[in-house]
Write a protein that holds these residues in place. Structure first.
Motif, PDB file in Angstrom:
ATOM      1  N   PRO A  27       0.812  -1.225   0.000  1.00 43.95           N
ATOM      2  CA  PRO A  27       0.000   0.000   0.000  1.00 43.95           C
ATOM      3  C   PRO A  27       0.847   1.278   0.000  1.00 43.95           C
ATOM      4  O   PRO A  27       0.475   2.270  -0.622  1.00 43.95           O
ATOM      5  N   ILE A  28       1.979   1.241   0.673  1.00 51.11           N
ATOM      6  CA  ILE A  28       2.880   2.401   0.702  1.00 51.11           C
ATOM      7  C   ILE A  28       3.408   2.674  -0.700  1.00 51.11           C
ATOM      8  O   ILE A  28       3.425   3.821  -1.164  1.00 51.11           O
ATOM      9  N   GLN A  29       3.858   1.627  -1.383  1.00 49.50           N
ATOM     10  CA  GLN A  29       4.391   1.792  -2.736  1.00 49.50           C
ATOM     11  C   GLN A  29       3.330   2.360  -3.675  1.00 49.50           C
ATOM     12  O   GLN A  29       3.602   3.260  -4.474  1.00 49.50           O
ATOM     13  N   VAL A  51       2.991   0.778   7.472  1.00 53.84           N
ATOM     14  CA  VAL A  51       1.955   1.671   6.936  1.00 53.84           C
ATOM     15  C   VAL A  51       1.631   2.766   7.946  1.00 53.84           C
ATOM     16  O   VAL A  51       1.494   3.941   7.580  1.00 53.84           O
ATOM     17  N   VAL A  52       1.533   2.408   9.210  1.00 53.21           N
ATOM     18  CA  VAL A  52       1.265   3.391  10.268  1.00 53.21           C
ATOM     19  C   VAL A  52       2.372   4.443  10.274  1.00 53.21           C
ATOM     20  O   VAL A  52       2.098   5.651  10.295  1.00 53.21           O
ATOM     21  N   ALA A  53       3.623   3.999  10.250  1.00 54.86           N
ATOM     22  CA  ALA A  53       4.755   4.931  10.272  1.00 54.86           C
ATOM     23  C   ALA A  53       4.758   5.821   9.030  1.00 54.86           C
ATOM     24  O   ALA A  53       5.005   7.033   9.124  1.00 54.86           O
ATOM     25  N   HIS A  62      -4.959   8.407   9.531  1.00 49.05           N
ATOM     26  CA  HIS A  62      -4.744   6.964   9.628  1.00 49.05           C
ATOM     27  C   HIS A  62      -5.665   6.351  10.679  1.00 49.05           C
ATOM     28  O   HIS A  62      -5.893   6.937  11.734  1.00 49.05           O
ATOM     29  N   PHE A  63      -6.155   5.151  10.372  1.00 51.99           N
ATOM     30  CA  PHE A  63      -6.957   4.373  11.314  1.00 51.99           C
ATOM     31  C   PHE A  63      -6.380   2.969  11.385  1.00 51.99           C
ATOM     32  O   PHE A  63      -5.991   2.405  10.360  1.00 51.99           O
ATOM     33  N   LEU A  64      -6.317   2.408  12.586  1.00 55.79           N
ATOM     34  CA  LEU A  64      -5.794   1.053  12.767  1.00 55.79           C
ATOM     35  C   LEU A  64      -6.773  -0.009  12.294  1.00 55.79           C
ATOM     36  O   LEU A  64      -6.379  -1.124  11.970  1.00 55.79           O
TER      37      LEU A  64
END
Length: 157
Positions: A27-29, A51-53, A62-64
């Motif tokens: 997802p980051i990419q 992803v959180v970072a 952001h949501f966990l």
């Protein structure tokens, strides 16, 4: 390719707004590609530490988990596309209804042949010479929406 016109994310005529749901680093990419092309990320839903970072570093909401707070955000913040990338959750119809355009899933196998979980493992067990990935429209039925894009690659040595 089925379903409507292709979305050109590299040279957009207008900036699109995305929400991403998923884990690990894929997802980051994908988000980095979207941001580089001038699009925006409204929110990210993930419990994955990378992803959180990343979301924190980028200043992205952001949501966990896909709980009440995430649903409140998704229902009030307009966005065009929901991307489910490396996501093990089955999303309900309410969640799939939020984007103004489409909810799209990245599936790590060619559909319809390898639907469901652990598809890459099944392809290896079945000694498939070729494997692939699929981007498809999300519907109530898992892995059943129109295929938007598939790419294939060799599994041979």
């Amino acid at each position: 390719m089925s379903g409507g016109a292709a979305m050109n994310i590299d040279k957009p005529e207008l900036a699109l707004r995305f929400v991403l749901i998923g884990d690990n680093t894929l997802p980051i990419q994908c988000a980095d590609v979207l941001l580089k092309a001038g699009h925006s990320i409204v929110a990210v839903i993930s419990s994955s530490a990378p992803v959180v970072a990343w979301a924190h570093a980028e200043g992205i909401t952001h949501f966990l988990q896909l709980g009440d707070a995430a649903h409140a955000c998704l229902s009030r913040e307009p966005f065009d596309y929901l991307l489910s990338i490396d996501n093990g959750l089955v999303l309900d119809d309410k969640t799939l209804s939020y984007p103004s355009c489409l909810a799209i899933n990245y599936h790590n196998a060619p559909l319809p042949k390898y639907a469901g979980l652990h598809a890459a493992s099944w392809a290896i067990i079945n000694k498939e010479p070729v494997h692939g990935v699929t981007w498809h429209v999300m519907e109530s039925a898992v892995d059943a929406g129109d295929i938007l894009l598939q790419r294939f690659f060799s599994l041979s040595n």
